[in-house]
Scaffold this motif. Structure first.
Motif, PDB file in Angstrom:
ATOM      1  N   ARG A 138      -0.458  -7.914  -1.526  1.00 58.52           N
ATOM      2  CA  ARG A 138      -1.790  -7.464  -1.928  1.00 58.52           C
ATOM      3  C   ARG A 138      -1.774  -6.045  -2.487  1.00 58.52           C
ATOM      4  N   ASP A 139      -0.996  -5.139  -1.901  1.00 58.27           N
ATOM      5  CA  ASP A 139      -0.940  -3.760  -2.381  1.00 58.27           C
ATOM      6  C   ASP A 139      -0.437  -3.686  -3.816  1.00 58.27           C
ATOM      7  N   THR A 140       0.550  -4.492  -4.137  1.00 57.02           N
ATOM      8  CA  THR A 140       1.088  -4.503  -5.497  1.00 57.02           C
ATOM      9  C   THR A 140       0.045  -4.994  -6.491  1.00 57.02           C
ATOM     10  N   VAL A 141      -0.670  -6.031  -6.126  1.00 53.28           N
ATOM     11  CA  VAL A 141      -1.722  -6.568  -6.995  1.00 53.28           C
ATOM     12  C   VAL A 141      -2.836  -5.537  -7.165  1.00 53.28           C
ATOM     13  N   ASP A 142      -3.246  -4.874  -6.080  1.00 50.89           N
ATOM     14  CA  ASP A 142      -4.284  -3.847  -6.152  1.00 50.89           C
ATOM     15  C   ASP A 142      -3.874  -2.706  -7.078  1.00 50.89           C
ATOM     16  N   LYS A 143      -2.624  -2.250  -6.973  1.00 52.03           N
ATOM     17  CA  LYS A 143      -2.132  -1.182  -7.836  1.00 52.03           C
ATOM     18  C   LYS A 143      -2.130  -1.619  -9.294  1.00 52.03           C
ATOM     19  N   LEU A 144      -1.735  -2.835  -9.542  1.00 52.63           N
ATOM     20  CA  LEU A 144      -1.719  -3.365 -10.900  1.00 52.63           C
ATOM     21  C   LEU A 144      -3.133  -3.400 -11.484  1.00 52.63           C
TER      22      LEU A 144
END
Length: 77
Positions: free
Chosen positions: A5-11
């Protein structure tokens, strides 16, 4: 897919921040009384400080408070 989820949020945050024109970003930072290069933590801290000062329940102006909120949301999406 094994994306957390953190990677998707950053993207997603990166995509939205790219849609802000440089002039809009500078204007939002100026409204929040911040300099270019302020990070998300700086933006959050300054927004909270200004929100407490300008909140309508504390005698602040509604339109100015709404402008602060909109700037904060654009900068931290």
């Amino acid at each position: 897919l094994s994306t957390d989820r953190d990677t998707v949020d950053k993207l997603l945050r990166g995509i939205w921040q790219q849609t802000l024109t440089p002039d809009q970003r500078r204007s939002d930072l100026r409204l929040l009384e911040l300099q270019e290069g302020a990070n998300e933590s700086d933006i959050r801290r300054q927004y909270r400080r200004l929100a407490m000062r300008h909140h309508p329940d504390r005698g602040g102006d509604v339109s100015h408070f709404q402008a602060l909120l909109a700037a904060y949301q654009r900068l931290t999406v």
